[in-house]
Design a protein around this motif. Structure first.
Motif, PDB file in Angstrom:
ATOM      1  N   LYS A  80       0.825  -1.214   0.000  1.00 15.34           N
ATOM      2  CA  LYS A  80       0.000   0.000   0.000  1.00 15.34           C
ATOM      3  C   LYS A  80       0.859   1.264   0.000  1.00 15.34           C
ATOM      4  CE  LYS A  80      -3.344   2.440   2.869  1.00 15.34           C
ATOM      5  NZ  LYS A  80      -4.015   2.448   4.159  1.00 15.34           N
ATOM      6  N   ASN A  81       1.933   1.268   0.792  1.00 14.18           N
ATOM      7  CA  ASN A  81       2.775   2.457   0.922  1.00 14.18           C
ATOM      8  C   ASN A  81       3.996   2.429   0.010  1.00 14.18           C
ATOM      9  OD1 ASN A  81       1.376   3.921   3.132  1.00 14.18           O
ATOM     10  ND2 ASN A  81       1.771   2.001   4.197  1.00 14.18           N
ATOM     11  N   LYS A  82       4.092   1.413  -0.851  1.00 14.06           N
ATOM     12  CA  LYS A  82       5.192   1.285  -1.811  1.00 14.06           C
ATOM     13  C   LYS A  82       6.553   1.411  -1.115  1.00 14.06           C
ATOM     14  CE  LYS A  82       2.287   3.015  -5.481  1.00 14.06           C
ATOM     15  NZ  LYS A  82       2.031   4.081  -6.442  1.00 14.06           N
ATOM     16  N   ILE A  83       6.721   0.626  -0.046  1.00 17.91           N
ATOM     17  CA  ILE A  83       7.945   0.663   0.755  1.00 17.91           C
ATOM     18  C   ILE A  83       9.100   0.049  -0.035  1.00 17.91           C
ATOM     19  CG2 ILE A  83       9.056  -0.218   2.859  1.00 17.91           C
ATOM     20  CD1 ILE A  83       6.939   1.876   3.459  1.00 17.91           C
ATOM     21  N   GLN A  84      10.221   0.779  -0.046  1.00 21.14           N
ATOM     22  CA  GLN A  84      11.449   0.275  -0.662  1.00 21.14           C
ATOM     23  C   GLN A  84      12.517   0.191   0.424  1.00 21.14           C
ATOM     24  OE1 GLN A  84      12.565   2.634  -4.030  1.00 21.14           O
ATOM     25  NE2 GLN A  84      10.640   2.269  -5.097  1.00 21.14           N
ATOM     26  N   ILE A  85      13.137  -0.966   0.540  1.00 20.93           N
ATOM     27  CA  ILE A  85      14.123  -1.209   1.586  1.00 20.93           C
ATOM     28  C   ILE A  85      15.350  -0.310   1.407  1.00 20.93           C
ATOM     29  CG2 ILE A  85      15.622  -2.990   2.589  1.00 20.93           C
ATOM     30  CD1 ILE A  85      12.617  -3.343   3.163  1.00 20.93           C
ATOM     31  N   SER A  86      15.610   0.117   0.192  1.00 17.66           N
ATOM     32  CA  SER A  86      16.800   0.944  -0.060  1.00 17.66           C
ATOM     33  C   SER A  86      16.624   2.398   0.367  1.00 17.66           C
ATOM     34  CB  SER A  86      17.156   0.890  -1.546  1.00 17.66           C
ATOM     35  OG  SER A  86      16.075   1.362  -2.327  1.00 17.66           O
ATOM     36  N   LYS A  87      15.399   2.819   0.645  1.00 19.22           N
ATOM     37  CA  LYS A  87      15.153   4.215   1.035  1.00 19.22           C
ATOM     38  C   LYS A  87      15.045   4.334   2.553  1.00 19.22           C
ATOM     39  CE  LYS A  87      12.836   5.801  -3.110  1.00 19.22           C
ATOM     40  NZ  LYS A  87      11.612   6.433  -3.627  1.00 19.22           N
ATOM     41  N   GLU A  88      15.821   5.263   3.105  1.00 22.63           N
ATOM     42  CA  GLU A  88      15.869   5.434   4.559  1.00 22.63           C
ATOM     43  C   GLU A  88      14.519   5.835   5.137  1.00 22.63           C
ATOM     44  OE1 GLU A  88      18.116   8.583   7.316  1.00 22.63           O
ATOM     45  OE2 GLU A  88      19.465   7.198   6.293  1.00 22.63           O
ATOM     46  N   GLU A  89      13.811   6.767   4.487  1.00 20.17           N
ATOM     47  CA  GLU A  89      12.531   7.218   5.032  1.00 20.17           C
ATOM     48  C   GLU A  89      11.489   6.105   5.014  1.00 20.17           C
ATOM     49  OE1 GLU A  89      13.022   8.603   0.761  1.00 20.17           O
ATOM     50  OE2 GLU A  89      14.155   8.954   2.575  1.00 20.17           O
ATOM     51  N   ASP A  90      11.566   5.197   4.025  1.00 18.25           N
ATOM     52  CA  ASP A  90      10.648   4.059   3.985  1.00 18.25           C
ATOM     53  C   ASP A  90      10.954   3.071   5.112  1.00 18.25           C
ATOM     54  OD1 ASP A  90       9.456   5.167   1.784  1.00 18.25           O
ATOM     55  OD2 ASP A  90      10.223   3.706   0.344  1.00 18.25           O
ATOM     56  N   MET A  91      12.230   2.856   5.369  1.00 18.23           N
ATOM     57  CA  MET A  91      12.621   1.953   6.465  1.00 18.23           C
ATOM     58  C   MET A  91      12.161   2.517   7.814  1.00 18.23           C
ATOM     59  SD  MET A  91      14.039  -0.823   5.494  1.00 18.23           S
ATOM     60  CE  MET A  91      14.845  -1.342   6.989  1.00 18.23           C
ATOM     61  N   ILE A  92      12.308   3.824   7.997  1.00 16.05           N
ATOM     62  CA  ILE A  92      11.854   4.465   9.237  1.00 16.05           C
ATOM     63  C   ILE A  92      10.356   4.292   9.400  1.00 16.05           C
ATOM     64  CG2 ILE A  92      11.570   6.692  10.399  1.00 16.05           C
ATOM     65  CD1 ILE A  92      14.307   7.479   9.182  1.00 16.05           C
ATOM     66  N   ALA A  93       9.606   4.520   8.318  1.00 14.45           N
ATOM     67  CA  ALA A  93       8.148   4.382   8.366  1.00 14.45           C
ATOM     68  C   ALA A  93       7.737   2.956   8.689  1.00 14.45           C
ATOM     69  CB  ALA A  93       7.542   4.834   7.044  1.00 14.45           C
ATOM     70  N   LEU A  94       8.414   1.976   8.097  1.00  9.30           N
ATOM     71  CA  LEU A  94       8.055   0.576   8.319  1.00  9.30           C
ATOM     72  C   LEU A  94       8.351   0.128   9.748  1.00  9.30           C
ATOM     73  CD1 LEU A  94       6.999  -2.064   7.193  1.00  9.30           C
ATOM     74  CD2 LEU A  94       9.295  -2.560   6.360  1.00  9.30           C
ATOM     75  N   VAL A  95       9.507   0.494  10.275  1.00  5.95           N
ATOM     76  CA  VAL A  95       9.841   0.101  11.649  1.00  5.95           C
ATOM     77  C   VAL A  95       8.941   0.823  12.650  1.00  5.95           C
ATOM     78  CG1 VAL A  95      11.667   0.078  13.404  1.00  5.95           C
ATOM     79  CG2 VAL A  95      12.195  -0.569  11.060  1.00  5.95           C
ATOM     80  N   THR A  96       8.601   2.057  12.382  1.00  5.20           N
ATOM     81  CA  THR A  96       7.665   2.787  13.227  1.00  5.20           C
ATOM     82  C   THR A  96       6.299   2.100  13.210  1.00  5.20           C
ATOM     83  OG1 THR A  96       8.830   4.852  12.775  1.00  5.20           O
ATOM     84  CG2 THR A  96       6.633   5.053  13.689  1.00  5.20           C
ATOM     85  N   TYR A  97       5.863   1.636  12.043  1.00  4.93           N
ATOM     86  CA  TYR A  97       4.609   0.888  11.929  1.00  4.93           C
ATOM     87  C   TYR A  97       4.681  -0.405  12.744  1.00  4.93           C
ATOM     88  CZ  TYR A  97       1.178  -2.264   9.813  1.00  4.93           C
ATOM     89  OH  TYR A  97       0.179  -3.170   9.619  1.00  4.93           O
ATOM     90  N   LEU A  98       5.807  -1.121  12.641  1.00  2.00           N
ATOM     91  CA  LEU A  98       5.967  -2.373  13.373  1.00  2.00           C
ATOM     92  C   LEU A  98       5.992  -2.154  14.883  1.00  2.00           C
ATOM     93  CD1 LEU A  98       8.618  -4.196  11.192  1.00  2.00           C
ATOM     94  CD2 LEU A  98       6.202  -4.743  11.412  1.00  2.00           C
ATOM     95  N   ASN A  99       6.501  -0.997  15.317  1.00  2.00           N
ATOM     96  CA  ASN A  99       6.523  -0.677  16.739  1.00  2.00           C
ATOM     97  C   ASN A  99       5.141  -0.249  17.242  1.00  2.00           C
ATOM     98  OD1 ASN A  99       9.205  -1.253  17.273  1.00  2.00           O
ATOM     99  ND2 ASN A  99       9.898   0.795  16.763  1.00  2.00           N
ATOM    100  N   GLY A 100       4.201  -0.054  16.309  1.00  5.50           N
ATOM    101  CA  GLY A 100       2.840   0.302  16.699  1.00  5.50           C
ATOM    102  C   GLY A 100       2.683   1.766  17.087  1.00  5.50           C
ATOM    103  N   GLU A 101       3.526   2.618  16.542  1.00  7.09           N
ATOM    104  CA  GLU A 101       3.439   4.051  16.869  1.00  7.09           C
ATOM    105  C   GLU A 101       2.673   4.810  15.811  1.00  7.09           C
ATOM    106  OE1 GLU A 101       7.454   5.338  17.467  1.00  7.09           O
ATOM    107  OE2 GLU A 101       7.800   3.847  18.995  1.00  7.09           O
TER     108      GLU A 101
END
Length: 101
Positions: A80-101
């Motif tokens: 849905k959010n077109k997350i790319q592992i190579s992009k820092e801002e996408d990694m931050i968004a994904l880990v923040t999502y996983l932390n439930g914040e």
């Protein structure tokens, strides 16, 4: 040398590992200008520290899916959010999502 930078702190901690080398200066020679010493930055690597304290290197989406307890939710979030592992801002968004914040 390795330089670690903390990007997200929580249940899962996201670190980026920067790799930087110092290329030596080249002295002047006849008809050749001298070159100063320069820093060369290599590709950064992402690391996740889980709640057990284990360090997990992240190289692709499969490594991220191995972290999630409900991988179907994470798959839909990545798509849905077109997350790319190579992009820092996408990694931050994904880990923040996983932390439930």
């Amino acid at each position: 040398d390795w330089i670690y930078e903390e990007l997200v702190n929580g249940d899962l901690t996201l670190l980026v590992k920067h790799r930087v080398f110092l290329k030596d200066a080249v002295p002047a020679k006849p008809y050749i200008e001298p070159k100063p010493a320069t820093f060369i930055k290599k590709k950064s690597e992402y690391l996740i520290i889980d709640t057990k304290g284990e360090v997990i290197p992240v190289k692709n989406k499969k490594d991220m899916l191995a972290l999630g307890e409900s991988s179907s939710d994470m798959k839909s979030y990545i798509k849905k959010n077109k997350i790319q592992i190579s992009k820092e801002e996408d990694m931050i968004a994904l880990v923040t999502y996983l932390n439930g914040e």
